[in-house]
Design a protein around this motif. Structure first.
Motif, PDB file in Angstrom:
ATOM      1  N   TRP A 141       5.722 -34.572  -4.359  1.00  0.00           N
ATOM      2  CA  TRP A 141       5.180 -34.658  -3.003  1.00  0.00           C
ATOM      3  C   TRP A 141       6.284 -34.587  -1.968  1.00  0.00           C
ATOM      4  CZ3 TRP A 141       0.267 -34.156  -1.649  1.00  0.00           C
ATOM      5  CH2 TRP A 141      -0.698 -34.290  -2.652  1.00  0.00           C
ATOM      6  N   GLY A 142       7.390 -35.249  -2.235  1.00  0.00           N
ATOM      7  CA  GLY A 142       8.502 -35.219  -1.297  1.00  0.00           C
ATOM      8  C   GLY A 142       9.096 -33.836  -1.164  1.00  0.00           C
ATOM      9  N   VAL A 143       9.292 -33.169  -2.300  1.00  0.00           N
ATOM     10  CA  VAL A 143       9.854 -31.814  -2.289  1.00  0.00           C
ATOM     11  C   VAL A 143       8.892 -30.852  -1.601  1.00  0.00           C
ATOM     12  CG1 VAL A 143      10.617 -29.892  -3.726  1.00  0.00           C
ATOM     13  CG2 VAL A 143      11.233 -32.223  -4.348  1.00  0.00           C
ATOM     14  N   PHE A 144       7.598 -30.993  -1.893  1.00  0.00           N
ATOM     15  CA  PHE A 144       6.603 -30.104  -1.300  1.00  0.00           C
ATOM     16  C   PHE A 144       6.530 -30.284   0.211  1.00  0.00           C
ATOM     17  CE2 PHE A 144       2.457 -28.255  -0.471  1.00  0.00           C
ATOM     18  CZ  PHE A 144       2.405 -27.215  -1.378  1.00  0.00           C
ATOM     19  N   ALA A 145       6.502 -31.544   0.663  1.00  0.00           N
ATOM     20  CA  ALA A 145       6.449 -31.816   2.105  1.00  0.00           C
ATOM     21  C   ALA A 145       7.700 -31.297   2.808  1.00  0.00           C
ATOM     22  CB  ALA A 145       6.286 -33.315   2.347  1.00  0.00           C
ATOM     23  N   LYS A 146       8.857 -31.493   2.169  1.00  0.00           N
ATOM     24  CA  LYS A 146      10.108 -30.987   2.734  1.00  0.00           C
ATOM     25  C   LYS A 146      10.060 -29.469   2.871  1.00  0.00           C
ATOM     26  CE  LYS A 146      15.075 -30.718   1.687  1.00  0.00           C
ATOM     27  NZ  LYS A 146      16.104 -31.042   0.670  1.00  0.00           N
ATOM     28  N   GLY A 147       9.541 -28.797   1.843  1.00  0.00           N
ATOM     29  CA  GLY A 147       9.431 -27.337   1.891  1.00  0.00           C
ATOM     30  C   GLY A 147       8.507 -26.869   2.986  1.00  0.00           C
ATOM     31  N   PHE A 148       7.402 -27.599   3.185  1.00  0.00           N
ATOM     32  CA  PHE A 148       6.461 -27.224   4.235  1.00  0.00           C
ATOM     33  C   PHE A 148       7.084 -27.372   5.615  1.00  0.00           C
ATOM     34  CE2 PHE A 148       3.121 -28.159   7.317  1.00  0.00           C
ATOM     35  CZ  PHE A 148       2.261 -27.093   7.105  1.00  0.00           C
ATOM     36  N   VAL A 149       7.810 -28.458   5.828  1.00  0.00           N
ATOM     37  CA  VAL A 149       8.449 -28.704   7.123  1.00  0.00           C
ATOM     38  C   VAL A 149       9.514 -27.647   7.417  1.00  0.00           C
ATOM     39  CG1 VAL A 149       9.921 -30.290   8.417  1.00  0.00           C
ATOM     40  CG2 VAL A 149       7.965 -31.167   7.139  1.00  0.00           C
ATOM     41  N   LYS A 150      10.295 -27.285   6.381  1.00  0.00           N
ATOM     42  CA  LYS A 150      11.373 -26.313   6.561  1.00  0.00           C
ATOM     43  C   LYS A 150      10.859 -24.890   6.683  1.00  0.00           C
ATOM     44  CE  LYS A 150      15.101 -26.664   4.069  1.00  0.00           C
ATOM     45  NZ  LYS A 150      15.984 -26.839   2.879  1.00  0.00           N
ATOM     46  N   HIS A 151       9.815 -24.555   5.909  1.00  0.00           N
ATOM     47  CA  HIS A 151       9.329 -23.168   5.868  1.00  0.00           C
ATOM     48  C   HIS A 151       7.800 -23.141   5.878  1.00  0.00           C
ATOM     49  CE1 HIS A 151      13.449 -22.076   4.804  1.00  0.00           C
ATOM     50  NE2 HIS A 151      13.389 -22.965   3.832  1.00  0.00           N
ATOM     51  N   PRO A 152       7.141 -23.580   6.954  1.00  0.00           N
ATOM     52  CA  PRO A 152       5.676 -23.643   6.968  1.00  0.00           C
ATOM     53  C   PRO A 152       5.012 -22.284   6.804  1.00  0.00           C
ATOM     54  CG  PRO A 152       6.583 -23.981   9.172  1.00  0.00           C
ATOM     55  CD  PRO A 152       7.742 -24.038   8.214  1.00  0.00           C
ATOM     56  N   VAL A 153       5.646 -21.218   7.288  1.00  0.00           N
ATOM     57  CA  VAL A 153       5.059 -19.886   7.165  1.00  0.00           C
ATOM     58  C   VAL A 153       5.017 -19.447   5.709  1.00  0.00           C
ATOM     59  CG1 VAL A 153       5.382 -17.444   7.717  1.00  0.00           C
ATOM     60  CG2 VAL A 153       5.683 -19.164   9.495  1.00  0.00           C
ATOM     61  N   MET A 154       6.002 -19.867   4.913  1.00  0.00           N
ATOM     62  CA  MET A 154       6.074 -19.453   3.521  1.00  0.00           C
ATOM     63  C   MET A 154       5.281 -20.370   2.592  1.00  0.00           C
ATOM     64  SD  MET A 154       7.725 -16.706   3.688  1.00  0.00           S
ATOM     65  CE  MET A 154       7.906 -16.394   1.926  1.00  0.00           C
ATOM     66  N   VAL A 155       5.125 -21.638   2.949  1.00  0.00           N
ATOM     67  CA  VAL A 155       4.425 -22.572   2.075  1.00  0.00           C
ATOM     68  C   VAL A 155       2.920 -22.542   2.329  1.00  0.00           C
ATOM     69  CG1 VAL A 155       4.169 -25.005   1.419  1.00  0.00           C
ATOM     70  CG2 VAL A 155       6.447 -24.033   1.841  1.00  0.00           C
ATOM     71  N   GLY A 156       2.520 -22.529   3.598  1.00  0.00           N
ATOM     72  CA  GLY A 156       1.111 -22.361   3.912  1.00  0.00           C
ATOM     73  C   GLY A 156       0.306 -23.643   3.994  1.00  0.00           C
ATOM     74  N   SER A 157       0.517 -24.589   3.097  1.00  0.00           N
ATOM     75  CA  SER A 157      -0.230 -25.840   3.110  1.00  0.00           C
ATOM     76  C   SER A 157       0.655 -26.979   2.672  1.00  0.00           C
ATOM     77  CB  SER A 157      -1.442 -25.747   2.169  1.00  0.00           C
ATOM     78  OG  SER A 157      -2.063 -27.010   2.036  1.00  0.00           O
ATOM     79  N   ILE A 158       0.422 -28.150   3.251  1.00  0.00           N
ATOM     80  CA  ILE A 158       1.216 -29.320   2.877  1.00  0.00           C
ATOM     81  C   ILE A 158       0.602 -30.035   1.669  1.00  0.00           C
ATOM     82  CG2 ILE A 158       0.030 -31.019   4.326  1.00  0.00           C
ATOM     83  CD1 ILE A 158       2.874 -32.064   5.063  1.00  0.00           C
ATOM     84  N   VAL A 159      -0.598 -29.609   1.246  1.00  0.00           N
ATOM     85  CA  VAL A 159      -1.279 -30.230   0.111  1.00  0.00           C
ATOM     86  C   VAL A 159      -1.392 -29.232  -1.040  1.00  0.00           C
ATOM     87  CG1 VAL A 159      -3.393 -31.367  -0.666  1.00  0.00           C
ATOM     88  CG2 VAL A 159      -2.605 -31.660   1.694  1.00  0.00           C
ATOM     89  N   PRO A 160      -0.915 -29.566  -2.242  1.00  0.00           N
ATOM     90  CA  PRO A 160      -1.034 -28.653  -3.393  1.00  0.00           C
ATOM     91  C   PRO A 160      -2.486 -28.381  -3.744  1.00  0.00           C
ATOM     92  CG  PRO A 160       0.592 -30.370  -3.815  1.00  0.00           C
ATOM     93  CD  PRO A 160      -0.142 -30.770  -2.561  1.00  0.00           C
ATOM     94  N   SER A 161      -2.721 -27.290  -4.482  1.00  0.00           N
ATOM     95  CA  SER A 161      -4.073 -26.889  -4.861  1.00  0.00           C
ATOM     96  C   SER A 161      -4.734 -27.921  -5.772  1.00  0.00           C
ATOM     97  CB  SER A 161      -4.023 -25.540  -5.579  1.00  0.00           C
ATOM     98  OG  SER A 161      -3.480 -24.556  -4.740  1.00  0.00           O
ATOM     99  N   SER A 162      -6.064 -27.996  -5.685  1.00  0.00           N
ATOM    100  CA  SER A 162      -6.818 -28.945  -6.498  1.00  0.00           C
ATOM    101  C   SER A 162      -6.951 -28.434  -7.940  1.00  0.00           C
ATOM    102  CB  SER A 162      -8.217 -29.142  -5.909  1.00  0.00           C
ATOM    103  OG  SER A 162      -9.001 -27.969  -6.096  1.00  0.00           O
ATOM    104  N   ASP A 163      -7.305 -29.348  -8.841  1.00  0.00           N
ATOM    105  CA  ASP A 163      -7.521 -28.979 -10.243  1.00  0.00           C
ATOM    106  C   ASP A 163      -8.658 -27.970 -10.378  1.00  0.00           C
ATOM    107  OD1 ASP A 163      -5.507 -30.684 -11.000  1.00  0.00           O
ATOM    108  OD2 ASP A 163      -6.837 -32.314 -11.611  1.00  0.00           O
TER     109      ASP A 163
END
Length: 219
Positions: A26-48
């Motif tokens: 979660w920390g790595v994902f949130a950091k990636g979203f903050v740094k590169h929101p255009v490339m990540v697209g969402s701050i929440v990973p996909s559901s099962d």
């Protein structure tokens, strides 16, 4: 070493690896979203549910090379590895070095290769690892927000990189992908998953196999 070989590691390393999977992602994902929101697209990973539905059409026993664009912290990686044949290869491509470092650190599976690079260079990347074509390519990149002609370049490169009969699997928060990939793929199937943050559009772009192409050429 396969992902289920984690149990063979010393106890301290097992505890650390599981903690990183549980909390570090979660920390790595949130950091990636903050740094590169255009490339990540969402701050929440996909559901099962999204993962299961997206991967459902893949005949896993036939897969030799599976490629993913924008794997992030590996939301799809472990479900794919659970289904992938033991002699197959999984190449995950991401432009974010933080994600690549995280994946290399937390997925100890000899079938898995995390590559720091661009999806537009997929042909060169798979060639560097000894493959002529991929069987399936998965993407969660926010294609509609990529700069310039990057999305179209990715669509074209993916079509060339896929074997005949292979497919481009895409999950998005809008329907832009439909118009993007239709010019290049023989058939585009569509789906929708409400139980996702945000609700998700699913696309499967199928590349014509040689037999289908041959039949069409005679009409």
């Amino acid at each position: 070493m396969h992902s289920n070989d984690l149990a063979q590691l010393p106890l301290r390393q097992r505890i650390k690896a599981r903690a990183e999977r549980l909390f570090g992602a979660w920390g790595v994902f949130a950091k990636g979203f903050v740094k590169h929101p255009v490339m990540v697209g969402s701050i929440v990973p996909s559901s099962d549910r999204t993962i299961r539905k997206m991967l459902a059409p893949v005949p896993w026993q036939t897969v030799e090379l599976f490629v993913e664009y924008g794997p992030g912290v590996g939301t799809f990686c472990r479900p794919v590895l659970d289904k992938l044949p033991r002699n197959a290869t999984y190449i995950a491509i991401d432009t974010n070095p933080d994600f690549i470092r995280y994946l290399r650190k937390t997925i100890p599976d000899s079938r898995f290769i995390a590559v720091h690079g661009s999806a537009a260079d997929v042909e060169a990347i798979i060639a560097q690892h000894g493959f002529a074509h991929a069987d399936y390519v998965l993407s969660g990149l926010p294609l509609s927000t990529l700069p310039g002609n990057v999305a179209d370049e990715i669509a074209q490169a993916t079509h060339r990189a896929l074997r005949p009969g292979g497919a481009f699997l895409v999950y998005q928060f809008n329907t832009f992908t439909n118009q993007l990939i239709r010019p290049y793929f023989d058939r585009v199937d569509r789906g929708y998953e409400f139980w996702n943050v945000l609700p998700c559009h699913l696309f499967w772009g199928w590349k014509a196999d040689s037999e289908t192409t041959a039949k069409r050429s005679h009409h």
